[in-house]
Design a protein around this motif. Structure first.
Motif, PDB file in Angstrom:
ATOM      1  N   ALA A  59      -1.833  12.220  -3.865  1.00 16.90           N
ATOM      2  CA  ALA A  59      -1.887  11.759  -5.149  1.00 16.90           C
ATOM      3  C   ALA A  59      -0.399  11.977  -5.753  1.00 16.90           C
ATOM      4  O   ALA A  59       0.219  13.081  -5.416  1.00 16.90           O
ATOM      5  N   ASP A  60       0.210  10.934  -6.267  1.00 17.05           N
ATOM      6  CA  ASP A  60       1.410  10.902  -6.790  1.00 17.05           C
ATOM      7  C   ASP A  60       1.433  10.436  -8.116  1.00 17.05           C
ATOM      8  O   ASP A  60       1.480   9.530  -8.806  1.00 17.05           O
ATOM      9  N   GLY A  61       0.762  11.507  -9.244  1.00 20.28           N
ATOM     10  CA  GLY A  61       0.661  11.278 -10.518  1.00 20.28           C
ATOM     11  C   GLY A  61      -0.580  10.372 -10.829  1.00 20.28           C
ATOM     12  O   GLY A  61      -1.723  10.754  -9.998  1.00 20.28           O
ATOM     13  N   ALA A  62      -0.681   9.150 -11.217  1.00 19.56           N
ATOM     14  CA  ALA A  62      -1.542   8.098 -11.311  1.00 19.56           C
ATOM     15  C   ALA A  62      -1.757   7.145 -10.073  1.00 19.56           C
ATOM     16  O   ALA A  62      -2.416   6.290 -10.069  1.00 19.56           O
ATOM     17  N   THR A 115       4.575   3.674  -4.569  1.00 20.00           N
ATOM     18  CA  THR A 115       3.382   4.172  -4.603  1.00 20.00           C
ATOM     19  C   THR A 115       2.482   3.249  -5.067  1.00 20.00           C
ATOM     20  O   THR A 115       2.827   2.130  -5.523  1.00 20.00           O
ATOM     21  N   ALA A 116       1.081   3.618  -4.736  1.00 21.69           N
ATOM     22  CA  ALA A 116       0.016   2.519  -5.020  1.00 21.69           C
ATOM     23  C   ALA A 116      -0.872   3.034  -6.257  1.00 21.69           C
ATOM     24  O   ALA A 116      -1.533   4.019  -6.018  1.00 21.69           O
ATOM     25  N   THR A 117      -1.227   2.206  -7.230  1.00 22.33           N
ATOM     26  CA  THR A 117      -2.244   2.457  -8.316  1.00 22.33           C
ATOM     27  C   THR A 117      -3.551   2.038  -7.706  1.00 22.33           C
ATOM     28  O   THR A 117      -3.678   1.079  -6.771  1.00 22.33           O
ATOM     29  N   VAL A 118      -4.539   2.515  -8.480  1.00 20.37           N
ATOM     30  CA  VAL A 118      -5.935   2.181  -8.234  1.00 20.37           C
ATOM     31  C   VAL A 118      -6.077   0.483  -8.336  1.00 20.37           C
ATOM     32  O   VAL A 118      -6.675  -0.139  -7.561  1.00 20.37           O
ATOM     33  N   GLU A 151      -3.752  -1.558  -8.036  1.00 18.74           N
ATOM     34  CA  GLU A 151      -3.169  -2.317  -7.017  1.00 18.74           C
ATOM     35  C   GLU A 151      -3.980  -2.443  -5.733  1.00 18.74           C
ATOM     36  O   GLU A 151      -3.969  -3.463  -4.971  1.00 18.74           O
ATOM     37  N   ILE A 152      -4.761  -1.077  -5.539  1.00 22.66           N
ATOM     38  CA  ILE A 152      -5.392  -0.961  -4.273  1.00 22.66           C
ATOM     39  C   ILE A 152      -6.421  -2.038  -4.392  1.00 22.66           C
ATOM     40  O   ILE A 152      -7.010  -2.536  -3.313  1.00 22.66           O
ATOM     41  N   VAL A 153      -7.463  -2.104  -5.568  1.00 25.55           N
ATOM     42  CA  VAL A 153      -8.443  -2.817  -5.635  1.00 25.55           C
ATOM     43  C   VAL A 153      -8.191  -4.377  -5.666  1.00 25.55           C
ATOM     44  O   VAL A 153      -8.767  -4.895  -5.027  1.00 25.55           O
ATOM     45  N   HIS A 154      -6.964  -4.589  -6.162  1.00 19.90           N
ATOM     46  CA  HIS A 154      -6.580  -6.075  -5.930  1.00 19.90           C
ATOM     47  C   HIS A 154      -6.263  -6.373  -4.455  1.00 19.90           C
ATOM     48  O   HIS A 154      -6.717  -7.444  -3.911  1.00 19.90           O
ATOM     49  N   ALA A 155      -5.809  -5.413  -3.774  1.00 23.48           N
ATOM     50  CA  ALA A 155      -5.185  -5.728  -2.502  1.00 23.48           C
ATOM     51  C   ALA A 155      -6.370  -5.721  -1.390  1.00 23.48           C
ATOM     52  O   ALA A 155      -6.336  -6.506  -0.669  1.00 23.48           O
ATOM     53  N   THR A 156      -7.311  -5.107  -1.757  1.00 22.32           N
ATOM     54  CA  THR A 156      -8.474  -5.089  -0.936  1.00 22.32           C
ATOM     55  C   THR A 156      -9.758  -5.736  -1.247  1.00 22.32           C
ATOM     56  O   THR A 156     -10.556  -5.913  -0.209  1.00 22.32           O
ATOM     57  N   VAL A 199      -2.279   1.078   0.619  1.00 20.93           N
ATOM     58  CA  VAL A 199      -1.214   2.017   0.317  1.00 20.93           C
ATOM     59  C   VAL A 199       0.094   1.861   1.170  1.00 20.93           C
ATOM     60  O   VAL A 199       1.088   2.056   0.753  1.00 20.93           O
ATOM     61  N   ALA A 200      -0.117   1.807   2.392  1.00 26.39           N
ATOM     62  CA  ALA A 200       0.886   1.903   3.567  1.00 26.39           C
ATOM     63  C   ALA A 200       1.839   0.693   3.340  1.00 26.39           C
ATOM     64  O   ALA A 200       3.095   0.709   3.378  1.00 26.39           O
ATOM     65  N   VAL A 201       1.219  -0.461   3.040  1.00 26.45           N
ATOM     66  CA  VAL A 201       2.306  -1.642   2.799  1.00 26.45           C
ATOM     67  C   VAL A 201       3.199  -1.580   1.694  1.00 26.45           C
ATOM     68  O   VAL A 201       4.395  -1.762   1.645  1.00 26.45           O
ATOM     69  N   LEU A 202       2.865  -0.832   0.426  1.00 32.42           N
ATOM     70  CA  LEU A 202       3.672  -0.628  -0.518  1.00 32.42           C
ATOM     71  C   LEU A 202       4.723   0.616  -0.286  1.00 32.42           C
ATOM     72  O   LEU A 202       5.896   0.612  -0.480  1.00 32.42           O
TER      73      LEU A 202
END
Length: 80
Positions: free
Chosen positions: A64-67, A32-35, A37-42, A23-26
């Motif tokens: 949380a910022d929306g989705a 913001t980071a979607t779920v 994007e986080i799954v893909h990145a991690t 999340v911090a990278v984005l």
């Protein structure tokens, strides 16, 4: 979670650290980071990511910022 514990990065699990960092990278680019994007990145399972996001949001590390998710309140900055 107390301010003292929140400020201690050593209180985070390895999974929580990976999710927070994704999340911090984005956040460096004001994104913001979607779920997904986080799954893909991690490369973590979605269930683990969602659990970690809940833990991190509850502790104030993320919000949380929306989705999507963004870095929570803190008193440090990320240099570009």
């Amino acid at each position: 979670m107390s301010e003292e514990r929140q400020a201690d990065v050593q209180a985070l699990s390895g999974t929580d650290t990976r999710v927070y960092e994704a999340v911090a990278v984005l956040a460096v680019d004001d994104r913001t980071a979607t779920v997904e994007e986080i799954v893909h990145a991690t490369d973590l399972p979605e269930e683990a990511v969602r659990h970690s996001l809940g833990t991190l949001a509850e502790a104030g590390w993320l919000r949380a910022d929306g989705a999507a998710y963004a870095v929570g309140r803190h008193d440090w900055s990320v240099e570009r």
